[in-house]
Scaffold this motif. Structure first.
Motif, short mmCIF file in Angstrom:
data_model
loop_
_atom_site.label_atom_id
_atom_site.label_comp_id
_atom_site.label_asym_id
_atom_site.label_seq_id
_atom_site.Cartn_x
_atom_site.Cartn_y
_atom_site.Cartn_z
N PHE A 241 0.85 -1.19 0.00
CA PHE A 241 0.00 0.00 0.00
C PHE A 241 0.89 1.23 0.00
O PHE A 241 1.69 1.44 0.91
CB PHE A 241 -0.92 0.03 1.22
CG PHE A 241 -1.95 1.12 1.18
CD1 PHE A 241 -3.12 0.95 0.47
CD2 PHE A 241 -1.72 2.33 1.83
CE1 PHE A 241 -4.07 1.96 0.40
CE2 PHE A 241 -2.66 3.35 1.77
CZ PHE A 241 -3.84 3.16 1.06
N ASP A 246 -2.20 6.58 -1.88
CA ASP A 246 -3.40 6.14 -1.18
C ASP A 246 -4.08 4.97 -1.90
O ASP A 246 -5.30 4.93 -2.04
CB ASP A 246 -4.39 7.31 -1.00
CG ASP A 246 -5.48 6.98 0.04
OD1 ASP A 246 -5.16 6.24 1.00
OD2 ASP A 246 -6.62 7.43 -0.14
N ARG A 247 -3.25 4.03 -2.36
CA ARG A 247 -3.80 2.84 -3.03
C ARG A 247 -2.77 1.72 -3.03
O ARG A 247 -1.58 1.93 -2.80
CB ARG A 247 -4.21 3.16 -4.47
CG ARG A 247 -3.07 3.56 -5.39
CD ARG A 247 -3.58 3.82 -6.80
NE ARG A 247 -2.56 4.30 -7.70
CZ ARG A 247 -1.71 3.52 -8.37
NH1 ARG A 247 -1.79 2.19 -8.26
NH2 ARG A 247 -0.81 4.04 -9.18
N TYR A 248 -3.26 0.51 -3.29
CA TYR A 248 -2.37 -0.64 -3.46
C TYR A 248 -1.69 -0.55 -4.83
O TYR A 248 -2.34 -0.28 -5.84
CB TYR A 248 -3.14 -1.95 -3.34
CG TYR A 248 -3.55 -2.28 -1.93
CD1 TYR A 248 -2.67 -2.91 -1.05
CD2 TYR A 248 -4.82 -1.92 -1.46
CE1 TYR A 248 -3.05 -3.21 0.26
CE2 TYR A 248 -5.21 -2.21 -0.15
CZ TYR A 248 -4.32 -2.85 0.69
OH TYR A 248 -4.68 -3.14 1.98
N THR A 249 -0.39 -0.78 -4.84
CA THR A 249 0.37 -0.69 -6.10
C THR A 249 0.89 -2.03 -6.59
O THR A 249 1.20 -2.17 -7.77
CB THR A 249 1.56 0.26 -5.93
OG1 THR A 249 2.37 -0.18 -4.81
CG2 THR A 249 1.10 1.69 -5.68
#
Length: 259
Positions: A241, A246-249
């Motif tokens: 994360f 602000d997201r899963y990569t």
């Protein structure tokens, strides 16, 4: 041209084709041995000794050595240390600044040699100790923090995800293969993320199930990896994360333990 050579500059690109415009697939560091398999006027196709990786490079970046010098494993143990001031001076007085993990062939009494060419070693090299892996790996990995991501890179001037893990492990005395898709074949499976510990490798796949990324675990909830730059991010069962985005990569596939 005889087949046995060693890299004679600090960082040398290994390319997919014999062209300066071609993709860089990996990087040679000072002291890396290669076998020359094919040669054109400027380029040669080589296989690296350390990880059996193949690619094209400018032959002017290589120093020819004898077969005996190439095969003498005992004389390639010393590495440049984990600091920013690894200096060599050649016989003409020219200074070379080396990335950590560069090899210092035939090191003795403050000098190393590429064939008959002598280099004065201005800083203290060392021989990695695998028995001290767990006491060293975190500090070694964090040394590379903020190094820029570079596809094919293996130095603090630019490093990719698998180049990062390979270099950190090399500095800690453990040999890894070059690419994430190769590294995932090594070691023992860690069944659950909760069981992961410092030094484990986490691998990530794409929608087709192909391993495309690797990072080094700092415990069971944080990972250090090269993505944009070498950075530390939280990790859970879904993957990495990125708090900035602000997201899963990256989607977690498997965790392996190699030491």
């Amino acid at each position: 041209m005889k087949p046995y050579h060693v890299c004679r500059i600090a960082v040398a690109p290994l390319r997919s084709e014999p062209s300066d415009r071609s993709e860089i697939v990996s990087t040679l560091l000072f002291g890396d041995r290669v076998l020359v398999l094919e040669k054109t006027e400027k380029w040669c196709f080589v296989k690296t000794h350390y990880d059996q990786y193949e690619g094209w490079m400018d032959h002017k970046q290589l120093q020819e050595i004898t077969e005996a010098q190439y095969e003498n494993e005992q004389q390639y143990q010393y590495l440049s240390a984990v600091n920013f001031d690894n200096r060599l001076v050649d016989e003409a007085g020219t200074v070379y600044y080396l990335s950590p993990g560069s090899t210092l062939p035939f090191y003795a009494d403050g000098s190393c040699y590429l064939g008959d060419t002598k280099f004065e070693v201005k800083t203290s090299p060392f021989i990695p100790k695998p028995t001290e892996f767990y006491t060293q790996v975190e500090a070694v990995a964090k040394f590379f923090l903020n190094s820029p991501y570079l596809w094919g890179g293996r130095s603090f001037f630019g490093i990719d995800c698998s180049g990062f893990t390979q270099t950190v492990y090399k500095l800690c005395g453990v040999k890894l293969r070059r690419d994430a898709s190769q590294q995932v074949e090594q070691g023992e499976l860690v069944d659950f993320l909760a069981s992961a510990k410092l030094g484990d490798l986490a691998f990530f796949d794409n929608e087709e199930g192909k391993i495309t990324h690797v990072g080094l675990m700092l415990g069971n909830d944080k990972i250090i990896h090269s993505a944009g730059k070498v950075r530390i991010d939280p990790i859970d069962n879904q993957g990495i994360f990125n708090t900035e985005l602000d997201r899963y990569t990256h989607q977690l596939r498997v965790i392996k333990r190699l030491n």
